[in-house]
Design a protein around this motif. Sequence first.
Motif, PDB file in Angstrom:
ATOM      1  N   VAL A  11      -3.709  -2.998   7.009  1.00 20.81           N
ATOM      2  CA  VAL A  11      -2.294  -3.302   7.248  1.00 20.81           C
ATOM      3  C   VAL A  11      -2.081  -4.771   7.593  1.00 20.81           C
ATOM      4  O   VAL A  11      -1.018  -5.323   7.318  1.00 20.81           O
ATOM      5  CB  VAL A  11      -1.657  -2.399   8.336  1.00 20.81           C
ATOM      6  N   ALA A  12      -3.101  -5.406   8.183  1.00 21.07           N
ATOM      7  CA  ALA A  12      -2.954  -6.828   8.480  1.00 21.07           C
ATOM      8  C   ALA A  12      -2.815  -7.614   7.192  1.00 21.07           C
ATOM      9  O   ALA A  12      -1.912  -8.441   7.032  1.00 21.07           O
ATOM     10  CB  ALA A  12      -4.155  -7.323   9.285  1.00 21.07           C
ATOM     11  N   VAL A  13      -3.687  -7.347   6.239  1.00 22.26           N
ATOM     12  CA  VAL A  13      -3.682  -8.098   4.991  1.00 22.26           C
ATOM     13  C   VAL A  13      -2.528  -7.666   4.090  1.00 22.26           C
ATOM     14  O   VAL A  13      -1.774  -8.475   3.568  1.00 22.26           O
ATOM     15  CB  VAL A  13      -5.022  -7.916   4.245  1.00 22.26           C
ATOM     16  N   ALA A  14      -2.360  -6.338   3.925  1.00 29.43           N
ATOM     17  CA  ALA A  14      -1.418  -5.869   2.918  1.00 29.43           C
ATOM     18  C   ALA A  14       0.012  -5.829   3.422  1.00 29.43           C
ATOM     19  O   ALA A  14       0.950  -5.974   2.653  1.00 29.43           O
ATOM     20  CB  ALA A  14      -1.829  -4.459   2.448  1.00 29.43           C
ATOM     21  N   ARG A  15       0.210  -5.625   4.718  1.00 28.19           N
ATOM     22  CA  ARG A  15       1.566  -5.386   5.203  1.00 28.19           C
ATOM     23  C   ARG A  15       1.990  -6.326   6.310  1.00 28.19           C
ATOM     24  O   ARG A  15       3.067  -6.152   6.899  1.00 28.19           O
ATOM     25  CB  ARG A  15       1.686  -3.914   5.680  1.00 28.19           C
ATOM     26  N   GLY A  16       1.145  -7.315   6.634  1.00 21.82           N
ATOM     27  CA  GLY A  16       1.530  -8.276   7.662  1.00 21.82           C
ATOM     28  C   GLY A  16       1.680  -7.662   9.042  1.00 21.82           C
ATOM     29  O   GLY A  16       2.398  -8.187   9.891  1.00 21.82           O
ATOM     30  N   VAL A  17       1.005  -6.542   9.266  1.00 22.59           N
ATOM     31  CA  VAL A  17       1.087  -5.870  10.561  1.00 22.59           C
ATOM     32  C   VAL A  17       0.039  -6.470  11.487  1.00 22.59           C
ATOM     33  O   VAL A  17      -1.116  -6.624  11.100  1.00 22.59           O
ATOM     34  CB  VAL A  17       0.873  -4.349  10.405  1.00 22.59           C
ATOM     35  N   VAL A  18       0.451  -6.801  12.685  1.00 21.88           N
ATOM     36  CA  VAL A  18      -0.440  -7.447  13.638  1.00 21.88           C
ATOM     37  C   VAL A  18      -0.896  -6.409  14.657  1.00 21.88           C
ATOM     38  O   VAL A  18      -0.091  -5.915  15.447  1.00 21.88           O
ATOM     39  CB  VAL A  18       0.306  -8.588  14.370  1.00 21.88           C
ATOM     40  N   CYS A  19      -2.164  -6.024  14.615  1.00 18.70           N
ATOM     41  CA  CYS A  19      -2.628  -5.008  15.574  1.00 18.70           C
ATOM     42  C   CYS A  19      -4.137  -5.013  15.700  1.00 18.70           C
ATOM     43  O   CYS A  19      -4.857  -5.539  14.853  1.00 18.70           O
ATOM     44  CB  CYS A  19      -2.176  -3.614  15.144  1.00 18.70           C
ATOM     45  N   THR A  20      -4.605  -4.413  16.783  1.00 21.63           N
ATOM     46  CA  THR A  20      -6.027  -4.150  16.952  1.00 21.63           C
ATOM     47  C   THR A  20      -6.302  -2.715  16.469  1.00 21.63           C
ATOM     48  O   THR A  20      -5.373  -1.915  16.371  1.00 21.63           O
ATOM     49  CB  THR A  20      -6.412  -4.233  18.439  1.00 21.63           C
TER      50      THR A  20
END
Lengths: 502, 502
Positions: B178-187
């Motif tokens: 999700v970080a790469v594909a959707r710009g979601v910032v999370c651990t």
Amino acid sequence: MSRATLPFDTITIERSSDVPVHRQIYDRLRSYILRGLLPPGSRLPSTRDFAATLSVARNSVIAAYEQLLIEGYIESKVGFGTVVSQALGRSQSKLQSTLPQRSPELSQRGAMIGNQPHFGRSPRKLNFHPGYPETEAFPFLVWSRLLARRARSRSEDILTYFSFCGHPDLREAIAQYVAVARGVVCTPQQVIVVTGAQAGLDLLARTLLDPGDTAWLEEPGYIGARAALLAGGARIAPLRVSEDGWSLSDPELPAPRLIYITPSCQWPTGVIMRLEERLQLLELASHYNAWIVEDDYDGEYRFRGKPVSAMQGLDSSDRVIYVGTFGKTLFSSLRIGYLIVPTALVEPIDRALAITGQFAPLIMQGALADFIREGHFATHLKRMRSLYAVRQAYLLQLCTTQLSEWMNVPANESGIQLLGRFRRPFDDRCVAQEAALHGIDAQPLSANFNSDEPQHGLLLGYARLAEREIQAAVVGLGEVFHTFDAQHTMSRPRRGKMVPQH
Amino acid sequence: MSRATLPFDTITIERSSDVPVHRQIYDRLRSYILRGLLPPGSRLPSTRDFAATLSVARNSVIAAYEQLLIEGYIESKVGFGTVVSQALGRSQSKLQSTLPQRSPELSQRGAMIGNQPHFGRSPRKLNFHPGYPETEAFPFLVWSRLLARRARSRSEDILTYFSFCGHPDLREAIAQYVAVARGVVCTPQQVIVVTGAQAGLDLLARTLLDPGDTAWLEEPGYIGARAALLAGGARIAPLRVSEDGWSLSDPELPAPRLIYITPSCQWPTGVIMRLEERLQLLELASHYNAWIVEDDYDGEYRFRGKPVSAMQGLDSSDRVIYVGTFGKTLFSSLRIGYLIVPTALVEPIDRALAITGQFAPLIMQGALADFIREGHFATHLKRMRSLYAVRQAYLLQLCTTQLSEWMNVPANESGIQLLGRFRRPFDDRCVAQEAALHGIDAQPLSANFNSDEPQHGLLLGYARLAEREIQAAVVGLGEVFHTFDAQHTMSRPRRGKMVPQH
């Protein structure tokens, strides 16, 4: 149009990073825009100039700009080039400065659900936590083959849901199994497959109860059922259970809408409900027009004679719902349980499942149906019954010879745990904490009391422990009890509070 | 002691039956006892005599008697033989005669949950139901191999739950994706694996809302979210959406506790939320201290440019919860979705999941983690994106050439369905019913309206249809529209009512 205030040549690209160059440029510019470092109207360098400044391929800059354009961060102005979107103005600045940054909180219901007591498990401890079957002996090669076969089949029935109640093969296999093994009378259509017995209890509490409705819960009784009933908004009334049976004539019991019971092996006492009690309970439920939820969580394990038939088979008024699980006969992470419901409930439960999502993947359901139909389930169950009988006998013997000074541990004809009641006034939560320090996980009996002054003891789930582990655990518990003897300490527990286990 | 009134020689044993002889005897006697044909105190024949009467092995009769004894139906009287238990007396007779045999009913909440509109699916129809991906192209051989490998591994991490939030491997794989594909910032710790996006919505409604709290739902908006919010007791306020965007400044909107949105591809209109709207929404949510539930149900499918980043990445106040699913990228019966939640929610959600049981089997989770990490997921997604782009273009072309008289079907840059809005005042529920008779399943647009006078049209989910099926479906719809033209009929729908689809 304001000029960009940012020196673009300060942007650095990490060439060794896994993140593609265009993504790095995009991330950097987006962050600058959101933080207000590039205000609305700021002009961005041309892709050619920017690529030269950063020493990257121009295509990388183009890709970054395109994405920022799509997402609305920048816009193209004819005759002027690329600028930060004017439309962002107000929101962007506000977001950075004046807004309160507090986060919202859980709802009251959410906090109540999220604060139910729980027992963490630790992978490296001798695990006396009740309810976990032995997995060493499970035929994983067979299971793996059946899973793979269903996954390869590509057939429509494992790819699309036509009913949320479960795969037809599994519903049929369960209906046949419970009829023979548990005396449950049902058609395959009455079988509802769910993601474990706990999910089934949760679903029933939500569909059979309204907030404020009264539910009878055995006292002491199963924590998971209590949590599901509370999460459904129930008021819980204690149906007291002792070695003498269920206090069905208790005049203080208010009229219930639902009665939760574990008649085949009462949790946590291990008492089995007598036939006349079963009939009396059905009579009571009929009087109140209440549902009976019969949790048969480990009715399969009876070591002498055949398992006692389920109450569901005695019910002629469509008020008993039977809850079964494969989590205690196969392995707990399988996450497949089932409800046997009266026919009138099938359709509404199917719709409710479409909303709650408590249904198991069809590939697993198909594989489990095959596992049952091809006889693996019956074989495994038979082996486990013998194994657990041996383990129970061994644990009993060690408890008698080594722990009888502190605990009374009677045999249990059924189930996969023993209940040890303390002979001295130790606080079982403190004992469990001390046991954890000795590498032993065990559940305090007092945690299963919801209303009354709790009794103290330990629930000893022995199914997963090999004989040498049982021995080590008993020796460890002996040391714990010695420590408590030495301390001469005793603190009465506060009612309803849990001491954290870890 | 009364004598048995029953002639035991009338009992017949079916030797060809699959039911063992001892079970047949047990069943017959148990039934007689429960029906009062053998009253308490009735004497049973000796096992020897009874075996002779029935012409069966004496062991079969002994086994049946033993089970009846264990279960309390009969007892042994010294010097008298075996009799029906005296203890049964009162209950047994009461149960047979005087009790009301009405069954209990669903609770009000249960009836509400069980009566939410739903769309049955039929295996033999051309399936335009939106939200189902193509499964023909899914690499089931790979999937089957990965599943089998995890099942064979017997490792502790797939056998026992240490956290209800999901398998560590999968949480990590999702966080990276999700970080790469959707710009979601999370651990990875913020990732909560659930049994599908719908289960996630249900869980959020229960933990973030109290009954009576206000939730904003897009109007028109997603039926599944509406059902989950209503099941959680929410009052729903309509956040209106049109081609012009979200009516965020609507003065009639009451203060919300939760805002449900589909910003990447609004359901059902396909509108994409502009950046300035996203920032304004965050500002509003911050003002009200409300949660934002961002349902990114098919944000992965964007045919031009890269997918728009998720709102979650814009949030600096821990109020956005991102909902993702693999049901639309892999296959729907996989039943794995996920939530990305603020860190403060992880622990309470973990406990809530222990109660609701909405978690996926660990074997599946492990296999899915491998599927992502070994690159199969990215490959499959890329292939599907190309395939769906081709299918959308083909469907668009056919709609333009053959259906434009009746429906306006604009292109959609994202998603796996098209929305066709009617140009004539047909009732879309009637059109859908007629289409079903032509072997076509399609969802009426009006079903997605909760508050306002519904608009009419059809949602056309094209992902699963090969070109020849698309062609057949469009031809079929043309015939349906011709029928409606011929009839010159038009009935205005009653608001909020559903016409059954089957």
